[in-house]
Write an enzyme that holds these catalytic residues in place. Structure first.
Site, PDB file in Angstrom:
ATOM      1  N   CYS A  72      32.725  33.380  29.985  1.00  0.00           N
ATOM      2  CA  CYS A  72      33.239  32.642  31.153  1.00  0.00           C
ATOM      3  C   CYS A  72      34.159  31.507  30.698  1.00  0.00           C
ATOM      4  O   CYS A  72      35.266  31.771  30.249  1.00  0.00           O
ATOM      5  CB  CYS A  72      32.078  32.154  32.025  1.00  0.00           C
ATOM      6  SG  CYS A  72      32.624  31.650  33.679  1.00  0.00           S
ATOM      7  N   GLU A 131      24.838  37.302  29.747  1.00  0.00           N
ATOM      8  CA  GLU A 131      23.472  36.840  29.442  1.00  0.00           C
ATOM      9  C   GLU A 131      22.549  36.925  30.644  1.00  0.00           C
ATOM     10  O   GLU A 131      21.328  37.055  30.497  1.00  0.00           O
ATOM     11  CB  GLU A 131      23.502  35.402  28.884  1.00  0.00           C
ATOM     12  CG  GLU A 131      23.685  34.306  29.896  1.00  0.00           C
ATOM     13  CD  GLU A 131      25.097  34.121  30.431  1.00  0.00           C
ATOM     14  OE1 GLU A 131      25.297  33.228  31.275  1.00  0.00           O
ATOM     15  OE2 GLU A 131      26.003  34.870  29.998  1.00  0.00           O
ATOM     16  N   HIS A 150      29.220  36.732  33.046  1.00  0.00           N
ATOM     17  CA  HIS A 150      28.029  36.174  32.391  1.00  0.00           C
ATOM     18  C   HIS A 150      27.088  37.296  31.961  1.00  0.00           C
ATOM     19  O   HIS A 150      26.110  37.597  32.650  1.00  0.00           O
ATOM     20  CB  HIS A 150      27.316  35.203  33.332  1.00  0.00           C
ATOM     21  CG  HIS A 150      27.976  33.866  33.416  1.00  0.00           C
ATOM     22  ND1 HIS A 150      27.672  32.839  32.536  1.00  0.00           N
ATOM     23  CD2 HIS A 150      28.930  33.390  34.245  1.00  0.00           C
ATOM     24  CE1 HIS A 150      28.414  31.784  32.830  1.00  0.00           C
ATOM     25  NE2 HIS A 150      29.190  32.091  33.862  1.00  0.00           N
TER      26      HIS A 150
END
Length: 242
Positions: A122, A224, A222
């Site tokens: 990001c 994660e 994102h």
């Protein structure tokens, strides 16, 4: 443990509340470290130095840390300062932390010198583009006419992404992927990087990677938050290979 690659993760430095304390803290959502652990790495948080005005000291600290790492993640967060790429601020640009900008740019300098595997997430993609001499779109809705990339508050947008055939990214996540995103800025120019993913819905750039053998890749989403094992596994494996 000695065989596990050590992955440095850039962090926030912001005021936070924990227990009875409200104070300046070094922070990063735990999902980043969890994703590195799941992929087989050892996460190491990299706090922002308190005095970013001393560029020589920041650069020296970054070099010393990177020398001890096997991989580097430039994580998400607030807007990159427009001054870093010679632009005037948009009315919607905010959350700028000059100390963090300086620290992450210094980390990227040191990582480039050592050909360290690097992953941008990001904001991290935006910092990597600026580090390469590129610039940013400061407010994505001005380009695409909607808020799909950042629905607001603490919610993620969900968008479809198409990757470029033959790219490193495509080999890790496939030709299509649905991702979580939360950003109102995006990369405009990315010297030295190939565009390797776009949103079919609006054509926005969603990932870039450097050509060659070094793992140097950045995504606008994102991974994660979705335990994107393909992307993190490929990154950690590249770090292990050093």
């Amino acid at each position: 443990m000695s065989d596990l690659p050590v992955i440095g993760l850039s962090t926030y430095r912001e005021v936070s509340r924990h227990g009875v304390w409200t104070e300046l803290s070094d922070l990063l959502p735990s999902e980043y470290a969890d994703a590195v652990r799941i992929a087989g790495g050892v996460p190491l948080l990299l706090p922002v130095p308190p005095d970013s005005a001393d560029a020589a000291a920041v650069g020296s600290a970054a070099s010393a840390l990177v020398a001890r790492l096997d991989g580097l993640v430039i994580s998400g967060g607030g807007d990159v300062s427009p001054s870093a790429y010679g632009a005037e601020p948009h009315p919607r640009t905010g959350g700028v932390l000059a100390a963090r900008d300086a620290w992450e740019l210094a980390l990227l300098d040191a990582a480039a010198e050592r050909s360290l595997p690097t992953l941008g997430i990001c904001r991290g993609m935006q910092v990597m583009a600026v580090h390469a001499g590129g610039s940013l779109h400061q407010h994505v809705p001005d380009l695409v006419g909607n808020e799909a990339h950042n629905p607001g508050a603490d919610a993620y947008g969900s968008i479809d992404v198409a990757t470029t055939p033959g790219s490193r990214l495509a080999s890790l996540v496939g030709d299509k992927v649905t991702v979580n995103c939360h950003h109102h800025q995006a990369v405009r120019d990315h010297p030295g990087f190939d565009a390797v993913a776009v949103s079919p819905a609006d054509g926005s750039l969603e990932a870039m990677e450097a050509p060659g053998d070094r793992f140097c890749l950045a995504v606008q989403w994102h991974p994660e938050t979705l335990a994107d094992l393909g992307l993190f596994a490929g990154f950690v494996e590249a770090a292990r290979g050093r």
